[in-house]
Design an enzyme around this catalytic site. Structure first.
Site, PDB file in Angstrom:
ATOM      1  N   GLU A  60       0.821  -1.209   0.000  1.00 48.28           N
ATOM      2  CA  GLU A  60       0.000   0.000   0.000  1.00 48.28           C
ATOM      3  C   GLU A  60       0.856   1.260   0.000  1.00 48.28           C
ATOM      4  OE1 GLU A  60      -3.840  -1.901   2.325  1.00 48.28           O
ATOM      5  OE2 GLU A  60      -2.704  -0.324   3.319  1.00 48.28           O
ATOM      6  N   CYS A  69      -1.771  -4.652  -5.615  1.00 48.45           N
ATOM      7  CA  CYS A  69      -2.274  -5.898  -5.032  1.00 48.45           C
ATOM      8  C   CYS A  69      -1.220  -6.995  -5.176  1.00 48.45           C
ATOM      9  CB  CYS A  69      -3.550  -6.336  -5.743  1.00 48.45           C
ATOM     10  SG  CYS A  69      -4.903  -5.155  -5.625  1.00 48.45           S
ATOM     11  N   GLU A  71      -1.490 -10.006  -6.293  1.00 49.47           N
ATOM     12  CA  GLU A  71      -1.541 -10.736  -7.551  1.00 49.47           C
ATOM     13  C   GLU A  71      -0.727 -10.033  -8.628  1.00 49.47           C
ATOM     14  OE1 GLU A  71      -4.021  -9.853  -5.509  1.00 49.47           O
ATOM     15  OE2 GLU A  71      -5.819 -11.042  -5.875  1.00 49.47           O
ATOM     16  N   CYS A 108      -9.373  -8.575  -7.411  1.00 46.53           N
ATOM     17  CA  CYS A 108     -10.114  -7.371  -7.780  1.00 46.53           C
ATOM     18  C   CYS A 108     -10.158  -7.239  -9.309  1.00 46.53           C
ATOM     19  CB  CYS A 108      -9.458  -6.137  -7.154  1.00 46.53           C
ATOM     20  SG  CYS A 108      -7.882  -5.673  -7.919  1.00 46.53           S
TER      21      CYS A 108
END
Length: 181
Positions: A60, A69, A71, A108
């Protein structure tokens, strides 16, 4: 749009030795997440066709949405360091820091797009498993005709002369695993 979806719920005992190792590496990656704002940690582990396992965790940033993220961290690392390798499997685990989450958290939309891009690039589907902190492991799949420029799935009946009805470009039949829609 009619896209076929299948979700399979697995226990840890139903995983192969390779899948169990991938799960454990995803958990290890999650422990390295930098999530001071959301307090929600995610870890991903990818198995490449050369046998290498690439891990990623969410990172973050106070300047949202500058973070990434887990992934995409793993996928982009694999693409940058192993450009000719294909991603065969991905294991994702996610959970808030203040409690154990038993429900799975699928990728997401941005991660789904990155996964679709690499499946298109490598011309094979990535087998995806995801879970929370504990509990069942979810594996699923859906299938449809994908137009990369439009970033859209279509059914066969929506195609015009076998091409994208929106832009007229080529489409590929992709079978994606492990998404809820």
């Amino acid at each position: 749009i009619n896209i076929h979806s299948t979700i399979t719920i697995l226990t840890e005992q139903e995983l192969t030795a390779i899948e169990l190792d991938l799960k454990n590496q995803a958990f290890e990656a999650r422990s390295k997440a930098y999530a001071p704002y959301s307090k929600f940690t995610v870890g991903a582990a990818l198995l490449l066709n050369n046998g290498v396992v690439v891990k990623g965790s969410n990172q973050e940033n106070a300047a949202y949405p500058s973070g990434l993220c887990a992934e995409r961290v793993a996928i982009y690392y694999a693409g940058a360091n192993y450009p000719d390798a294909k991603i065969l499997k991905m294991f994702i685990t996610a959970s808030p820091q203040d409690r154990d989450l038993e429900l799975p958290i699928p990728p997401c939309g941005s991660c789904r797009q990155a996964i679709a891009e690499y499946e298109f690039k490598q011309d094979i589907s990535i087998e995806i498993f995801f879970m929370g902190e504990k509990g069942d492991i979810y594996k699923g799949e859906y299938e449809g005709w994908y137009c990369m420029p439009c970033e859209t799935y279509f059914t066969k009946t929506q195609l015009v002369d076998g091409k994208c009805p929106d832009c007229g470009r080529e489409v590929k039949l992709l079978k994606e695993e492990a998404y809820f829609f």
